[in-house]
Design a protein around this motif. Structure first.
Motif, short mmCIF file in Angstrom:
data_model
loop_
_atom_site.label_atom_id
_atom_site.label_comp_id
_atom_site.label_asym_id
_atom_site.label_seq_id
_atom_site.Cartn_x
_atom_site.Cartn_y
_atom_site.Cartn_z
N ASP A 137 31.78 7.31 -22.30
CA ASP A 137 31.79 7.91 -23.64
C ASP A 137 30.42 8.53 -23.97
O ASP A 137 30.34 9.64 -24.51
CB ASP A 137 32.15 6.87 -24.70
CG ASP A 137 33.61 6.44 -24.63
OD1 ASP A 137 34.41 7.16 -23.98
OD2 ASP A 137 33.95 5.40 -25.23
N ILE A 138 29.37 7.80 -23.63
CA ILE A 138 28.02 8.31 -23.89
C ILE A 138 27.76 9.56 -23.07
O ILE A 138 27.17 10.54 -23.57
CB ILE A 138 26.96 7.22 -23.62
CG1 ILE A 138 27.06 6.13 -24.68
CG2 ILE A 138 25.56 7.80 -23.57
CD1 ILE A 138 26.22 4.89 -24.40
N ALA A 139 28.23 9.58 -21.82
CA ALA A 139 28.06 10.78 -20.98
C ALA A 139 28.82 11.97 -21.58
O ALA A 139 28.31 13.10 -21.60
CB ALA A 139 28.53 10.50 -19.56
N GLN A 156 29.56 12.40 -24.78
CA GLN A 156 28.83 12.80 -25.98
C GLN A 156 27.59 13.59 -25.62
O GLN A 156 27.23 14.56 -26.29
CB GLN A 156 28.45 11.57 -26.81
CG GLN A 156 29.61 10.91 -27.51
CD GLN A 156 29.20 9.62 -28.22
OE1 GLN A 156 28.08 9.14 -28.08
NE2 GLN A 156 30.14 9.04 -28.97
N THR A 157 26.92 13.17 -24.55
CA THR A 157 25.73 13.88 -24.09
C THR A 157 26.09 15.31 -23.67
O THR A 157 25.38 16.26 -24.01
CB THR A 157 25.07 13.13 -22.92
OG1 THR A 157 24.76 11.80 -23.35
CG2 THR A 157 23.81 13.82 -22.45
N ARG A 158 27.21 15.46 -22.94
CA ARG A 158 27.66 16.80 -22.54
C ARG A 158 27.97 17.65 -23.78
O ARG A 158 27.59 18.82 -23.85
CB ARG A 158 28.89 16.71 -21.63
CG ARG A 158 28.58 16.35 -20.19
CD ARG A 158 29.79 16.55 -19.30
NE ARG A 158 30.96 15.78 -19.71
CZ ARG A 158 31.22 14.52 -19.36
NH1 ARG A 158 30.38 13.88 -18.55
NH2 ARG A 158 32.30 13.90 -19.78
N ASP A 159 28.65 17.04 -24.77
CA ASP A 159 28.99 17.77 -25.99
C ASP A 159 27.73 18.20 -26.74
O ASP A 159 27.63 19.33 -27.21
CB ASP A 159 29.88 16.92 -26.90
CG ASP A 159 31.27 16.70 -26.33
OD1 ASP A 159 31.66 17.45 -25.40
OD2 ASP A 159 31.98 15.80 -26.83
N CYS A 160 26.78 17.29 -26.86
CA CYS A 160 25.53 17.61 -27.55
C CYS A 160 24.75 18.69 -26.80
O CYS A 160 24.16 19.58 -27.42
CB CYS A 160 24.67 16.35 -27.72
SG CYS A 160 25.32 15.22 -28.95
N THR A 161 24.75 18.61 -25.48
CA THR A 161 24.06 19.63 -24.68
C THR A 161 24.71 20.99 -24.90
O THR A 161 24.02 22.01 -25.06
CB THR A 161 24.09 19.24 -23.19
OG1 THR A 161 23.47 17.97 -23.03
CG2 THR A 161 23.38 20.26 -22.34
N LYS A 162 26.05 21.02 -24.93
CA LYS A 162 26.76 22.28 -25.17
C LYS A 162 26.46 22.81 -26.57
O LYS A 162 26.22 24.00 -26.75
CB LYS A 162 28.26 22.10 -24.98
CG LYS A 162 29.03 23.40 -25.11
CD LYS A 162 30.50 23.21 -24.94
CE LYS A 162 31.31 24.46 -25.07
NZ LYS A 162 30.87 25.47 -25.96
N ARG A 204 23.79 22.24 -28.32
CA ARG A 204 22.40 22.71 -28.31
C ARG A 204 22.31 24.09 -27.66
O ARG A 204 21.61 24.97 -28.15
CB ARG A 204 21.51 21.70 -27.57
CG ARG A 204 20.02 22.04 -27.70
CD ARG A 204 19.16 21.08 -26.95
NE ARG A 204 19.36 21.35 -25.53
CZ ARG A 204 19.18 20.47 -24.57
NH1 ARG A 204 18.82 19.25 -24.87
NH2 ARG A 204 19.36 20.79 -23.31
#
Length: 196
Positions: free
Chosen positions: A39-41, A43-49, A51
């Motif tokens: 889930d954290i990974a 979310q990290t991908r979503d946040c990176t996208k 950004r």
């Protein structure tokens, strides 16, 4: 060394119990941690996208601003050419100066009609209309109309009527056309209000 069957059964029971406890630990603790890590990974991908999208928008903001500035300058340049002051004189002089390089004769100009624009709803300009008529050869008239509308984007030609010229004195005059058309121009609302 040989174990008795009772010790052997206890040892097998302890082994099965140990494997079961290890399986439960794996399922409830480590599996849950892996799910959280997935889930954290995500979310990290979503946040990176997000950004990257924000950076892209910030990067395109300068292009959008430049396009806006260009459009504003173009509009200001066109607004300098729109009708002002005595609208009949403005029409007459504008058409007279434009037709100078064309073989088009325009002797008749009607009165100027003022009104709200029919182009777009709540458009920040008024429109004025004048009807002109004259004579020209077909090709000369076609070039005149096309070049006129390209040269003056704030004006349009409507209600064009073409008739063959009758009773020409020369053979060449019989090939001429008589035309009548409306020219509609945009004006600032203040130009129409100030005139009244």
């Amino acid at each position: 060394m040989r174990l008795s069957s009772e010790k052997r059964n206890k040892l097998i029971g302890v082994g099965i119990l140990t494997v079961g406890v290890l399986g439960l630990i794996w399922y409830f603790i480590i599996g849950a941690q892996e799910a959280k890590l997935r889930d954290i990974a995500a979310q990290t991908r979503d946040c990176t996208k997000q950004r990257q999208d924000i950076r892209s928008a910030i990067g395109s903001a300068t292009k959008i601003e430049a396009d806006y500035d260009t459009a504003t300058q173009k509009l200001a340049s066109i607004e300098q050419e729109i009708a002002t002051g005595d609208l009949y004189s403005w029409f007459y002089n504008t058409i007279k100066n434009f037709k100078a390089s064309y073989h088009v004769d325009i002797p008749d100009f009607s009165n100027v009609e003022e009104g709200d624009t029919t182009l777009l709803y709540k458009f920040p300009y008024k429109q004025v209309k004048i009807t002109i008529s004259g004579t020209a050869y077909f090709n000369d008239f076609g070039h005149f109309v096309a070049d006129f509308e390209n040269r003056y984007p704030h004006m349009r030609i409507e209600n064009v009527s073409l008739q063959p010229v009758t009773g020409g004195e020369r053979e060449a005059d019989r090939e001429k056309l008589s035309f009548k058309m409306d020219i509609i121009a945009l004006v600032n609302e203040s130009a129409v209000v100030d005139k009244k």
